[in-house]
Design a protein around this motif. Sequence first.
Motif, PDB file in Angstrom:
ATOM      1  N   ARG A 159      34.639 -17.091 -30.288  1.00 36.26           N
ATOM      2  CA  ARG A 159      34.245 -18.033 -29.240  1.00 36.26           C
ATOM      3  C   ARG A 159      33.766 -19.380 -29.792  1.00 36.26           C
ATOM      4  N   PRO A 160      32.952 -19.422 -30.843  1.00 34.54           N
ATOM      5  CA  PRO A 160      32.494 -20.729 -31.336  1.00 34.54           C
ATOM      6  C   PRO A 160      33.618 -21.601 -31.909  1.00 34.54           C
ATOM      7  N   TRP A 161      34.772 -21.004 -32.188  1.00 31.44           N
ATOM      8  CA  TRP A 161      35.870 -21.732 -32.828  1.00 31.44           C
ATOM      9  C   TRP A 161      36.891 -22.269 -31.833  1.00 31.44           C
ATOM     10  N   VAL A 162      36.804 -21.852 -30.587  1.00 29.81           N
ATOM     11  CA  VAL A 162      37.787 -22.281 -29.587  1.00 29.81           C
ATOM     12  C   VAL A 162      37.692 -23.796 -29.389  1.00 29.81           C
ATOM     13  N   GLY A 163      38.836 -24.457 -29.518  1.00 29.68           N
ATOM     14  CA  GLY A 163      38.891 -25.907 -29.327  1.00 29.68           C
ATOM     15  C   GLY A 163      38.382 -26.720 -30.503  1.00 29.68           C
ATOM     16  N   LYS A 164      38.168 -26.090 -31.625  1.00 24.31           N
ATOM     17  CA  LYS A 164      37.641 -26.799 -32.799  1.00 24.31           C
ATOM     18  C   LYS A 164      38.625 -26.757 -33.958  1.00 24.31           C
ATOM     19  N   ASP A 165      38.513 -27.701 -34.837  1.00 21.25           N
ATOM     20  CA  ASP A 165      39.266 -27.741 -36.095  1.00 21.25           C
ATOM     21  C   ASP A 165      40.775 -27.639 -35.886  1.00 21.25           C
ATOM     22  N   ASN A 166      41.266 -28.158 -34.757  1.00 23.70           N
ATOM     23  CA  ASN A 166      42.705 -28.205 -34.494  1.00 23.70           C
ATOM     24  C   ASN A 166      43.330 -26.803 -34.474  1.00 23.70           C
ATOM     25  N   LEU A 167      42.537 -25.786 -34.063  1.00 21.13           N
ATOM     26  CA  LEU A 167      43.017 -24.403 -34.031  1.00 21.13           C
ATOM     27  C   LEU A 167      43.621 -24.051 -32.682  1.00 21.13           C
ATOM     28  N   GLN A 168      44.701 -23.297 -32.709  1.00 27.25           N
ATOM     29  CA  GLN A 168      45.260 -22.649 -31.522  1.00 27.25           C
ATOM     30  C   GLN A 168      45.280 -21.151 -31.792  1.00 27.25           C
ATOM     31  N   LEU A 169      44.648 -20.405 -30.917  1.00 27.66           N
ATOM     32  CA  LEU A 169      44.672 -18.947 -31.006  1.00 27.66           C
ATOM     33  C   LEU A 169      45.765 -18.462 -30.069  1.00 27.66           C
ATOM     34  N   ARG A 170      46.652 -17.630 -30.575  1.00 25.85           N
ATOM     35  CA  ARG A 170      47.727 -17.049 -29.759  1.00 25.85           C
ATOM     36  C   ARG A 170      47.448 -15.546 -29.657  1.00 25.85           C
ATOM     37  N   TRP A 171      46.942 -15.130 -28.508  1.00 31.23           N
ATOM     38  CA  TRP A 171      46.594 -13.739 -28.266  1.00 31.23           C
ATOM     39  C   TRP A 171      47.839 -13.002 -27.799  1.00 31.23           C
ATOM     40  N   ILE A 172      48.268 -12.008 -28.558  1.00 31.68           N
ATOM     41  CA  ILE A 172      49.514 -11.286 -28.297  1.00 31.68           C
ATOM     42  C   ILE A 172      49.168  -9.858 -27.868  1.00 31.68           C
ATOM     43  N   PRO A 173      49.314  -9.555 -26.557  1.00 26.16           N
ATOM     44  CA  PRO A 173      48.937  -8.221 -26.086  1.00 26.16           C
ATOM     45  C   PRO A 173      49.957  -7.155 -26.480  1.00 26.16           C
ATOM     46  N   VAL A 174      49.432  -6.035 -26.938  1.00 22.14           N
ATOM     47  CA  VAL A 174      50.237  -4.858 -27.229  1.00 22.14           C
ATOM     48  C   VAL A 174      49.637  -3.686 -26.443  1.00 22.14           C
ATOM     49  N   ALA A 175      50.387  -2.618 -26.334  1.00 18.64           N
ATOM     50  CA  ALA A 175      49.934  -1.453 -25.581  1.00 18.64           C
ATOM     51  C   ALA A 175      50.051  -0.226 -26.476  1.00 18.64           C
ATOM     52  N   VAL A 176      49.037  -0.006 -27.305  1.00 18.75           N
ATOM     53  CA  VAL A 176      49.110   1.074 -28.283  1.00 18.75           C
ATOM     54  C   VAL A 176      47.910   2.012 -28.269  1.00 18.75           C
ATOM     55  N   LEU A 177      46.850   1.675 -27.552  1.00 18.56           N
ATOM     56  CA  LEU A 177      45.607   2.415 -27.723  1.00 18.56           C
ATOM     57  C   LEU A 177      45.353   3.477 -26.658  1.00 18.56           C
ATOM     58  N   THR A 178      45.452   3.114 -25.401  1.00 19.17           N
ATOM     59  CA  THR A 178      45.102   4.029 -24.319  1.00 19.17           C
ATOM     60  C   THR A 178      46.203   4.047 -23.253  1.00 19.17           C
ATOM     61  N   PRO A 179      46.178   5.021 -22.348  1.00 21.67           N
ATOM     62  CA  PRO A 179      47.162   5.023 -21.269  1.00 21.67           C
ATOM     63  C   PRO A 179      47.089   3.767 -20.390  1.00 21.67           C
ATOM     64  N   SER A 180      45.900   3.151 -20.267  1.00 19.16           N
ATOM     65  CA  SER A 180      45.778   1.949 -19.434  1.00 19.16           C
ATOM     66  C   SER A 180      46.095   0.660 -20.189  1.00 19.16           C
ATOM     67  N   SER A 181      46.387   0.759 -21.471  1.00 23.75           N
ATOM     68  CA  SER A 181      46.695  -0.455 -22.246  1.00 23.75           C
ATOM     69  C   SER A 181      47.892  -1.204 -21.668  1.00 23.75           C
ATOM     70  N   MET A 182      48.952  -0.480 -21.318  1.00 23.62           N
ATOM     71  CA  MET A 182      50.157  -1.122 -20.785  1.00 23.62           C
ATOM     72  C   MET A 182      49.857  -1.837 -19.474  1.00 23.62           C
ATOM     73  N   THR A 183      49.167  -1.172 -18.557  1.00 30.64           N
ATOM     74  CA  THR A 183      48.936  -1.773 -17.246  1.00 30.64           C
ATOM     75  C   THR A 183      47.928  -2.923 -17.317  1.00 30.64           C
ATOM     76  N   LYS A 184      47.003  -2.864 -18.258  1.00 28.38           N
ATOM     77  CA  LYS A 184      46.069  -3.989 -18.428  1.00 28.38           C
ATOM     78  C   LYS A 184      46.767  -5.171 -19.101  1.00 28.38           C
ATOM     79  N   ALA A 185      47.604  -4.897 -20.104  1.00 28.70           N
ATOM     80  CA  ALA A 185      48.387  -5.971 -20.723  1.00 28.70           C
ATOM     81  C   ALA A 185      49.300  -6.602 -19.679  1.00 28.70           C
ATOM     82  N   ALA A 186      49.873  -5.770 -18.815  1.00 33.93           N
ATOM     83  CA  ALA A 186      50.732  -6.279 -17.742  1.00 33.93           C
ATOM     84  C   ALA A 186      49.935  -7.142 -16.772  1.00 33.93           C
ATOM     85  N   ALA A 187      48.727  -6.718 -16.431  1.00 36.15           N
ATOM     86  CA  ALA A 187      47.892  -7.512 -15.521  1.00 36.15           C
ATOM     87  C   ALA A 187      47.641  -8.897 -16.102  1.00 36.15           C
TER      88      ALA A 187
END
Length: 195
Positions: free
Chosen positions: A74-102
């Motif tokens: 959180r303290p790094w968001v928008g600083k030092d010319n950084l772009q964070l690309r959050w890439i959702p995967v569905a590997v942990l729980t049965p609800s991972s797919m539906t939450k990634a889809a949401a």
Amino acid sequence: MMKRNLFLLMVLANLAWVQSPVWAASPSAEQLAARMLDRIHEATAVPEGQGQRVVNIFFDPDCPYCHKLYNDLRPWVGKDNLQLRWIPVAVLTPSSMTKAAAILQAPNRLQAFYENENNYDLNASGSPGGGIDPAKVVEPQTRKWIDANDAVLKRAGIYYAIPLVVFSDKAGKAELFIGAPQSADQLRAMLASVR
């Protein structure tokens, strides 16, 4: 088998914030990272920030270590010319797919991602993990996006190791980090090395 996979995932994700392959044999961490960066264009991400220095983060919406990394960043968001690309995967729980889809089906993906993380363990459905309510329907295109994200991990020979951070360093070398950092200094050093 599911419990065993979950246990292995937790062990891998709780490893020290190290630059090392998931297993001791070849290929090297740099080779794994290079494989992932070669295919990163196939991944559907939720971008956060506008910077030219890109950090790709594979996360599962229900992953507690991914949530820790989210908070640590959180303290790094928008600083030092950084772009964070959050890439959702569905590997942990049965609800991972539906939450990634949401997240990916939302009109504002970044806002949906924030809902998942800012309400972690507070979701209305009572399921553990991410705070977004699971999608009632996973649209076919969304499933393709999530499957493609999962495939980037699998093609590199990495399974269930999340969070996983991959980027190019200032020397142009592919870098791979698995797990949440153990200290602010480790996170700062990693982010400082991003090209």
